[in-house]
Design a protein around this motif. Structure first.
Motif, PDB file in Angstrom:
ATOM      1  N   GLN A  89       0.815  -1.214   0.000  1.00  0.00           N
ATOM      2  CA  GLN A  89       0.000   0.000   0.000  1.00  0.00           C
ATOM      3  C   GLN A  89       0.850   1.266   0.000  1.00  0.00           C
ATOM      4  O   GLN A  89       0.327   2.367   0.110  1.00  0.00           O
ATOM      5  CB  GLN A  89      -0.944   0.012   1.209  1.00  0.00           C
ATOM      6  N   GLY A  90       2.171   1.093  -0.139  1.00  0.00           N
ATOM      7  CA  GLY A  90       3.064   2.241  -0.174  1.00  0.00           C
ATOM      8  C   GLY A  90       3.440   2.782   1.177  1.00  0.00           C
ATOM      9  O   GLY A  90       4.034   3.857   1.275  1.00  0.00           O
ATOM     10  N   ASN A  91       3.089   2.054   2.262  1.00  0.00           N
ATOM     11  CA  ASN A  91       3.500   2.489   3.594  1.00  0.00           C
ATOM     12  C   ASN A  91       4.991   2.239   3.782  1.00  0.00           C
ATOM     13  O   ASN A  91       5.505   1.170   3.435  1.00  0.00           O
ATOM     14  CB  ASN A  91       2.727   1.729   4.677  1.00  0.00           C
ATOM     15  N   ALA A  92       5.703   3.220   4.331  1.00  0.00           N
ATOM     16  CA  ALA A  92       7.132   3.060   4.596  1.00  0.00           C
ATOM     17  C   ALA A  92       7.323   2.339   5.924  1.00  0.00           C
ATOM     18  O   ALA A  92       6.649   2.642   6.915  1.00  0.00           O
ATOM     19  CB  ALA A  92       7.815   4.422   4.632  1.00  0.00           C
ATOM     20  N   ARG A  93       8.235   1.367   5.943  1.00  0.00           N
ATOM     21  CA  ARG A  93       8.534   0.613   7.152  1.00  0.00           C
ATOM     22  C   ARG A  93      10.046   0.567   7.308  1.00  0.00           C
ATOM     23  O   ARG A  93      10.777   0.303   6.353  1.00  0.00           O
ATOM     24  CB  ARG A  93       7.959  -0.805   7.087  1.00  0.00           C
ATOM     25  N   LEU A  94      10.536   0.830   8.529  1.00  0.00           N
ATOM     26  CA  LEU A  94      11.971   0.880   8.772  1.00  0.00           C
ATOM     27  C   LEU A  94      12.503  -0.487   9.186  1.00  0.00           C
ATOM     28  O   LEU A  94      11.960  -1.137  10.094  1.00  0.00           O
ATOM     29  CB  LEU A  94      12.297   1.905   9.860  1.00  0.00           C
ATOM     30  N   MET A  95      13.555  -0.903   8.509  1.00  0.00           N
ATOM     31  CA  MET A  95      14.249  -2.146   8.835  1.00  0.00           C
ATOM     32  C   MET A  95      15.599  -1.788   9.448  1.00  0.00           C
ATOM     33  O   MET A  95      16.413  -1.084   8.820  1.00  0.00           O
ATOM     34  CB  MET A  95      14.473  -2.990   7.577  1.00  0.00           C
ATOM     35  N   ASP A  96      15.857  -2.204  10.677  1.00  0.00           N
ATOM     36  CA  ASP A  96      17.126  -1.929  11.351  1.00  0.00           C
ATOM     37  C   ASP A  96      18.139  -3.026  11.021  1.00  0.00           C
ATOM     38  O   ASP A  96      17.878  -4.218  11.237  1.00  0.00           O
ATOM     39  CB  ASP A  96      16.928  -1.850  12.865  1.00  0.00           C
TER      40      ASP A  96
END
Length: 408
Positions: A189-196
């Motif tokens: 859906q184009g949501n940004a999610r942060l991957m550490d």
């Protein structure tokens, strides 16, 4: 020579000059038509056999030729979808019945459904763009081509499926030293999610990498740890140069939204272990957040791309081009287009900037190759020749009157 033959010869000359004047008139009328190729009239003599002292006057035959292979001058335009070809080749266009033609008239605009059409209503044809895959071409046909459509469907989002991450890991660090950086990815859906990305030194020339979703804390790798080893002499990465972030770890779909995270292949091959501080490059990833189309760009090799408001560029099509062995023998059709003829040779398709095909120029148009000064000169010459031939016809008629009046 019979008087009738003399008159027929004069009439033939007048008809030939009428044909020449017709091409001159057509050229002058289309002097400002984009991509128009001038027509010219060539003459050849028709000789009749003679007998004894009697001479049989022949006639003149006229044939229309087209300077299709002669390129017109290039003029600039304010529209990026106005196209000109610098060199050999033709655009492939299609009418409403799906019949394909060749043209050099590249004044294209979007119609009401987003298709690129020129002034005569012909649709520009091309191949769907697939990154890293060359479209399959049909050497003697147009198989695989379709109308180029740049219709905007409102907001557009694309999930991430691949990316890169590179960093320098300090070679002088003690075992147990760790560092963290992050990479932002996009769900469906184009949501940004942060991957550490958590790096930890576990031995000489050996580091481990764990990737966790910052929101949920879930491990994104399976198994959860990726081991990277480095060359002791050069500091280059030897093993562990690629990982896959497993989307299903976050749930399919993500709870409460229906959005999914796809499996994302991340290239780590440029990671190094050198005598310098920890230096991540920030990483890259494909996909994009929801955004509208704001612009269209067309490269010199014919790749048609749309640019979104977030400056993400998405290639959509590659313009197909075509050529024949003898362009001047193509058959002109209504709308400044050409079709294949027996004398033109087989149609060969290809792409701009490859082989014998020229480059595509965006924001430019090919002007008519008509020379107005030359056409006006030809007009005067044809007028004089027509008058002279009419005198031959008139003289024959006068002599025939004298012959008829001998009986009186």
């Amino acid at each position: 020579m019979s008087l009738y033959g003399m008159m027929r010869t004069g009439a033939s000359g007048m008809e030939a000059q009428v044909n020449r004047l017709s091409t001159v008139g057509e050229n002058i009328a289309n002097a400002n038509t984009t991509g128009y190729k001038k027509a010219s009239t060539e003459f050849s003599s028709l000789i009749l056999p003679t007998s004894g002292s009697s001479y049989n006057s022949g006639a003149v035959d006229s044939k229309t030729r087209y300077g299709i292979s002669q390129q017109g001058s290039t003029v600039t335009s304010t529209s990026k979808t106005d196209l000109a070809i610098n060199g050999n080749g033709f655009f492939v266009v299609s009418d409403n019945n799906g019949t394909n033609f060749l043209t050099r008239a590249g004044g294209f605009v979007q119609n009401n459904v987003g298709e690129l059409v020129n002034t005569a209503g012909f649709k520009l044809m091309g191949y769907k763009y697939v990154e890293g895959v060359d479209p399959v071409q049909t050497v003697n046909g147009f198989g695989g081509m379709e109308p180029i459509n740049l219709a905007s469907t409102g907001l557009s989002a694309k999930a991430s499926t691949k990316g890169t991450m590179a960093a320098n890991l300090p070679s002088g660090d003690a075992v147990g030293q760790g560092y963290t950086t992050s990479l932002s990815i996009f769900d469906t859906q184009g949501n940004a999610r942060l991957m550490d990305f958590n790096y930890k030194k576990t031995g000489t020339n050996t580091w481990t990498l764990e990737v966790k979703d910052r929101t949920t804390g879930n491990d994104m790798l399976s198994p959860a740890t990726n081991t990277m080893t480095f060359d002791s002499a050069t500091g280059k990465l030897l093993t562990g140069g690629s990982i896959t972030l497993v989307g299903s770890v976050l749930g399919t779909p993500i709870a409460g939204s229906g959005a999914q995270v796809e499996n994302i292949v991340v290239d780590l091959s440029k990671t190094t272990q050198l005598g310098f501080k920890f230096s991540p490059d920030g990483g890259t990833v494909d996909g994009n957040a929801p955004s509208r189309i704001k612009d269209v760009t067309i490269s010199s090799d014919g790749v048609v791309s749309v640019t979104y408001e977030n400056n993400k560029i998405e290639p959509r099509y590659r313009i197909g081009m075509a050529n024949v062995q003898s362009p001047d023998n193509l058959t002109p059709q209504v709308g400044n287009v050409y079709s294949q003829s027996i004398d033109s040779g087989v149609i060969v398709t290809g792409f701009a900037n490859i082989g014998n095909f020229g480059a595509i120029m965006s924001g430019a148009l090919e002007a008519s190759n008509v020379d107005l000064a030359g056409e006006l000169t030809d007009m005067i010459s044809s007028q004089r020749s027509y008058t002279a031939n009419s005198k031959v016809f008139q003289t024959g008629s006068d002599l025939l009157d004298i012959l008829v009046n001998l009986k009186r």
